[in-house]
Structure formats: structure tokens, C-alpha cells
Write an enzyme that holds these catalytic residues in place. Sequence first.
Site, mmCIF file in Angstrom:
data_model
loop_
_atom_site.group_PDB
_atom_site.id
_atom_site.type_symbol
_atom_site.label_atom_id
_atom_site.label_comp_id
_atom_site.label_asym_id
_atom_site.label_seq_id
_atom_site.Cartn_x
_atom_site.Cartn_y
_atom_site.Cartn_z
ATOM 1 N N LYS A 175 -5.766 -6.340 23.246
ATOM 2 C CA LYS A 175 -6.907 -5.900 22.298
ATOM 3 C C LYS A 175 -7.764 -7.028 22.072
ATOM 4 C CE LYS A 175 -6.097 -0.853 22.191
ATOM 5 N NZ LYS A 175 -6.716 -0.537 23.417
ATOM 6 N N GLU A 226 0.901 -1.173 -0.228
ATOM 7 C CA GLU A 226 0.292 0.272 0.008
ATOM 8 C C GLU A 226 0.420 1.354 0.038
ATOM 9 O OE1 GLU A 226 -1.911 0.604 3.954
ATOM 10 O OE2 GLU A 226 -1.181 -1.118 4.191
ATOM 11 N N ASN A 243 4.828 -1.128 12.904
ATOM 12 C CA ASN A 243 3.977 -1.904 11.779
ATOM 13 C C ASN A 243 4.892 -1.981 10.139
ATOM 14 O OD1 ASN A 243 1.392 -2.822 10.669
ATOM 15 N ND2 ASN A 243 0.459 -0.496 10.902
ATOM 16 N N HIS A 275 -2.581 -8.847 13.377
ATOM 17 C CA HIS A 275 -2.315 -8.080 12.883
ATOM 18 C C HIS A 275 -1.740 -7.053 13.912
ATOM 19 C CE1 HIS A 275 -1.401 -4.746 10.237
ATOM 20 N NE2 HIS A 275 -2.688 -4.024 10.442
ATOM 21 N N CYS A 277 -3.499 -4.216 4.904
ATOM 22 C CA CYS A 277 -2.360 -4.589 5.477
ATOM 23 C C CYS A 277 -3.265 -6.096 5.171
ATOM 24 C CB CYS A 277 -2.436 -4.221 6.625
ATOM 25 S SG CYS A 277 -2.089 -2.544 6.996
HETATM 26 P P1 HMG Z 1 -3.409 8.146 20.666
HETATM 27 O O1 HMG Z 1 -4.841 8.670 20.703
HETATM 28 O O2 HMG Z 1 -2.020 8.486 20.843
HETATM 29 O O3 HMG Z 1 -3.265 7.298 21.983
HETATM 30 O O4 HMG Z 1 -3.433 6.691 19.336
HETATM 31 P P2 HMG Z 1 -4.252 6.481 23.191
HETATM 32 O O5 HMG Z 1 -4.386 7.901 24.481
HETATM 33 O O6 HMG Z 1 -5.348 5.739 23.037
HETATM 34 O O7 HMG Z 1 -3.492 5.737 23.714
HETATM 35 C C1 HMG Z 1 -2.746 4.342 23.964
HETATM 36 C C2 HMG Z 1 -2.435 4.176 24.724
HETATM 37 O O8 HMG Z 1 -1.829 3.698 25.852
HETATM 38 C C3 HMG Z 1 -3.709 3.623 25.409
HETATM 39 O O9 HMG Z 1 -4.238 2.358 26.200
HETATM 40 C C4 HMG Z 1 -3.651 4.485 26.837
HETATM 41 O O10 HMG Z 1 -4.072 4.658 28.060
HETATM 42 C C5 HMG Z 1 -1.991 4.232 27.396
HETATM 43 P P3 HMG Z 1 -5.439 1.713 26.040
HETATM 44 O O11 HMG Z 1 -6.300 2.529 26.643
HETATM 45 O O12 HMG Z 1 -5.418 1.624 24.469
HETATM 46 O O13 HMG Z 1 -4.839 -0.132 26.643
HETATM 47 N N1 HMG Z 1 -1.762 5.585 27.709
HETATM 48 C C6 HMG Z 1 -0.556 5.398 28.259
HETATM 49 N N2 HMG Z 1 -0.047 4.430 29.325
HETATM 50 C C7 HMG Z 1 0.624 4.068 30.562
HETATM 51 N N3 HMG Z 1 1.276 5.548 30.379
HETATM 52 C C8 HMG Z 1 0.631 6.571 29.895
HETATM 53 C C9 HMG Z 1 -0.184 6.285 28.919
HETATM 54 N N4 HMG Z 1 -0.703 7.416 28.112
HETATM 55 C C10 HMG Z 1 -1.334 7.180 28.086
HETATM 56 N N5 HMG Z 1 1.778 7.686 30.695
HETATM 57 C C11 HMG Z 1 -3.774 4.520 17.967
HETATM 58 C C12 HMG Z 1 -3.202 5.320 19.809
HETATM 59 C C13 HMG Z 1 -3.457 3.513 18.242
HETATM 60 C C14 HMG Z 1 -4.623 5.646 17.943
HETATM 61 C C15 HMG Z 1 -2.478 6.058 16.896
HETATM 62 O O14 HMG Z 1 -1.460 5.153 16.968
HETATM 63 C C16 HMG Z 1 -3.502 5.845 15.668
HETATM 64 O O15 HMG Z 1 -3.673 6.235 15.097
HETATM 65 N N6 HMG Z 1 -2.018 4.617 14.783
HETATM 66 C C17 HMG Z 1 -2.376 4.338 13.604
HETATM 67 C C18 HMG Z 1 -4.083 3.809 13.447
HETATM 68 C C19 HMG Z 1 -3.538 2.458 13.859
HETATM 69 O O16 HMG Z 1 -2.528 2.010 14.569
HETATM 70 N N7 HMG Z 1 -5.134 1.866 14.189
HETATM 71 C C20 HMG Z 1 -4.718 0.232 14.764
HETATM 72 C C21 HMG Z 1 -5.717 -0.454 14.629
HETATM 73 S S1 HMG Z 1 -6.425 -0.037 11.901
HETATM 74 C C22 HMG Z 1 -4.718 -1.228 11.529
HETATM 75 O O17 HMG Z 1 -4.425 -1.705 12.269
HETATM 76 C C23 HMG Z 1 -4.551 -1.176 10.197
HETATM 77 C C24 HMG Z 1 -3.476 -0.450 9.710
HETATM 78 O O18 HMG Z 1 -2.329 -1.418 10.102
HETATM 79 C C25 HMG Z 1 -3.469 0.319 8.238
HETATM 80 C C26 HMG Z 1 -3.745 -0.448 7.308
HETATM 81 O O19 HMG Z 1 -4.540 -1.764 7.416
HETATM 82 O O20 HMG Z 1 -3.368 -0.788 5.851
HETATM 83 C C27 HMG Z 1 -3.450 0.749 10.388
#
Ligand code: HMG
Length: 407
Positions: free
Chosen positions: A252, A82, A294, A243, A114
Site C-alpha cells: 500500500k 512502547e 509487527n 514501516h 513505532c
Molecule cells: P480488517 O478489518 O481485519 O481487514 O483490518 P480488512 O477487512 O480490511 O481486510 C484486510 C485485507 O484483506 C483487505 O485487503 C481485504 O480485501 C483482504 P486491502 O483492501 O487492504 O488490500 N481480504 C482478503 N484477501 C483474500 N482473501 C480473503 C480476504 N478477506 C479480506 N478471503 C487491519 C485490517 C490492518 C486494519 C487490522 O488488522 C488492524 O487494525 N491492525 C492493527 C493496526 C495496523 O496495523 N495499522 C496499520 C497502519 S498504523 C501502523 O503501522 C502503526 C502501528 O505499527 C502501531 C505503532 O506505531 O505503534 C500499528
Amino acid sequence: MADVGVSDIAIHIPIYYLSHHDLAAARNIPVEKYTVGLGNKTMAIIPNWEDTVTMAANAAWQLLNKTGTDPDEIQQMVVSTESGVDYSKPVASYVQGLLKIGTQCRVYEIKHACYGGTAGLINSIDRLSQNSSSTKKALVIMTDIARYGFESLGEPTQGAGAIALLVERGPKFFTVDTSRNGVFSKNVFDFWRPSGHSVPIVDGKYSIECYLTALEGAAQHLRSNLGLKKENLFDILDYIIYHMPYSKMAEKAHKCLVEAEYKDLDSSSRERIFEESFKNMVAPGLRGVREVGNIYTGSVYMGLMSLLEEERERVEGKKIGVFSYGSGCGAEFFICDVKPNIKNIIKRLDFIKQLDRRKKISIDHYTHIYSKQDKDVIFFSPEVQNFKDNFTRFVFKGIKDHKRQYI
Ligand code: HMG
């Protein structure tokens, strides 16, 4: 079921990595958010003399080499990405040229975020399973650069790498009975990269929701295709690879699957099952995502390599469930039936060796590389001319007359 599947696997990981400690410090974020919240340690950074073509060719070259396969024996080559380099000319054609794959070979590129690599793998297995098919060996390659906006929420989930799989009849590594897979597809806007955008648009929290909905849907379909009544997926699987955009996503996903499979149990029993099964079935496959990040299409297959490096001969004869997800979205849950003797495959995996050879770069170096990658400039710097690496045979030289050049 036809005895068709994967005979061997190879990976190519870029030479550079950035530590999440350094990224967190630069972004003024508590490091635990990255190391505990997302569960990652370091991420691969692709140098400017590599791209999805060189990574694909470098992975496939290792695979052909270690299996003693002549490029002329390959009758189908599918490259999934991709993060391609051209809207029209496929990465697959560049790779065909570099590897000297013969002209009597079906060569094409495939895209479905992916999930694309899995689509290519399942399609290749189906093709080879047809008795009438003259195709005897297929090469399935996944190659990607997971690149998000600078200083964006997705930035700590970047990475890069390529995987190559050799598909044949009478495979040495594992078979897949594709008639018993679970699938799930739906039109959603969770993660997409409109034409002309160099980085994706992501609805991060929603993408996690879409992923988990797809997992439930594909697991239910798999259960029904397997004809499971009293048993559940945990009764038949020994390991599961999800994945993994970052390692916490596997946790999760596993929690979601335990809840779906053990609906009738109370929450404390489910918690106990989750903890135990996560440790034994999922955790052994996490090293790659923690250290590389990733790699989009290749993600589950890097999980498979991590599992092999960790569990070694213990995976012989076992059933590995693989859940492959691609945004947009498409997903497939399938089972790898591992062959009884895979010592040779394990001996020459070379994944940990590749991780260990990497060089750590500073945040300034990362920033420099990132800013250059936004521009179509010609690179053939002294840095690459002096570069030596046992796992890199092909490098990107630059663009001349709108044509990408490789050596
Ligand atoms: P975010 O808003 O930065 O993170 O987005 P958050 O505020 O949700 O925090 C992440 C985790 O860290 C949370 O844990 C927090 O509690 C924890 P959870 O509630 O999830 O268990 N946290 C802490 N822990 C310890 N000490 C601290 C602390 N602060 C916070 N101080 C997000 C996170 C993954 C959404 C972002 O990074 C993102 O948008 N990533 C890209 C998209 C993605 O990976 N999506 C996953 C599913 S889709 C997929 O897998 C397809 C993909 O591969 C693409 C494709 O198919 O081509 C992405």
C-alpha cells in the site's frame, strides 16, 4: 556531512511462533485474508520467561559480542519501546544492569509508538556528529511486544522482537546524513494505549490513512531537503524499506509513493512502475514481517536485516530509503548510504538462523500464554529451567517485592 552511522546490527526473535493457518482456523476466517489480504505467514509469540527487557538485552548482547565491543566503550544507550515494563523505571536501566554497561554512559528510554527507535537513532547520530562531543559509541535498541485484543481484528498482526544498532564515527555498515531527512508529525488518534490498558485501542482503517498521509508528507519533505527538481526519489534510491505492521502495508505504501512521484504519468504506466519497482526495491525486505509480524519500534530495522539476508553483497554502496512511522503520529524518511565492503556484517547476521530455530506452538498453547500475560504472576517454570537456546542469554524470573528479577 560527518561520517557517522551504524556499524552493525543484531536481532532477537522469540523462540515460539504461531501459524496464520492455525489462527485463521480457530477464528473461522478464510486463511487467505491473513496470508494474502495481510500478507503474513506466521507470527512470533513471546514465551512468559521473556519480556521487552530480555529481548533488548539478548539483541544487544549479540551485538556487543560479535563486534568485540566492551560495554564500557558505550557512552550513550537509548532503548525505545512502547511496551515497557514500568511507568517510571526505564527498560534501559534494566538492560544497562544486565549488559554491565558502565556508569559514565547516558542511558534513557524513549517512546513515540513505532517511530521511537528511529528518533533514538537520528538523535544518536546527531550527537556523535558534533565535533565537540565526547561520545564515541552509542547503542540504540528497539524492543516491543505487539499485542492486540484476543480475537480482535489486530490479532493476526501481532509479533515480538528486538533490534540493536551500534552507532559510531567511521561506521562499517551505513551512514545517514540527518540534515537531508524528511519528517512528518501530527496529533491523531489512530492507535493508542491509554494508561492501564494492556492492549491498544485501534481505529484500524484510519491508522492506514494516517500512515499514508505521513508517508506523502515525509516524502515531500525529503524531496525538498534533497533539492530534487527534475529527478524523483526513485531516481536516487536503490531499495526502500517501509514501516511494516504486516507485509501488505508495504505494498500500500509503495503504491502511494509511486503515485506521488509519478503524478504526471497515466495509471497504466504507474501500475507498471509499481510492479517492477516493488519486486526489485521492496520485496527483498519482506521476509521478517511475514514470519515475525509487527515488532513496532524495530520493524524497519528487521526489514533492513531481511534485505541484507536476501540481497547480501548486492547492497554494497547502495542507497536504502527507510520510512519509519509511529502512530500518534510521527514519521521520518531517511537514506542509508551503505558502505562498499560489508561482507563481515552479512556473514554474522544470524537472522535466518534465528527464524529457523523457532518452535511452532498450537493455538491452545498460544491461548494459554496469552491469558497468563494479562497477569503479574511469578514465572520460573520447569519449562524455562530446561530451556536452551544459543540466542537467549537472559530470561525473566518473576517479580519479588515489586522488583522484576532476571537471570
Ligand atoms: P480488517 O478489518 O481485519 O481487514 O483490518 P480488512 O477487512 O480490511 O481486510 C484486510 C485485507 O484483506 C483487505 O485487503 C481485504 O480485501 C483482504 P486491502 O483492501 O487492504 O488490500 N481480504 C482478503 N484477501 C483474500 N482473501 C480473503 C480476504 N478477506 C479480506 N478471503 C487491519 C485490517 C490492518 C486494519 C487490522 O488488522 C488492524 O487494525 N491492525 C492493527 C493496526 C495496523 O496495523 N495499522 C496499520 C497502519 S498504523 C501502523 O503501522 C502503526 C502501528 O505499527 C502501531 C505503532 O506505531 O505503534 C500499528
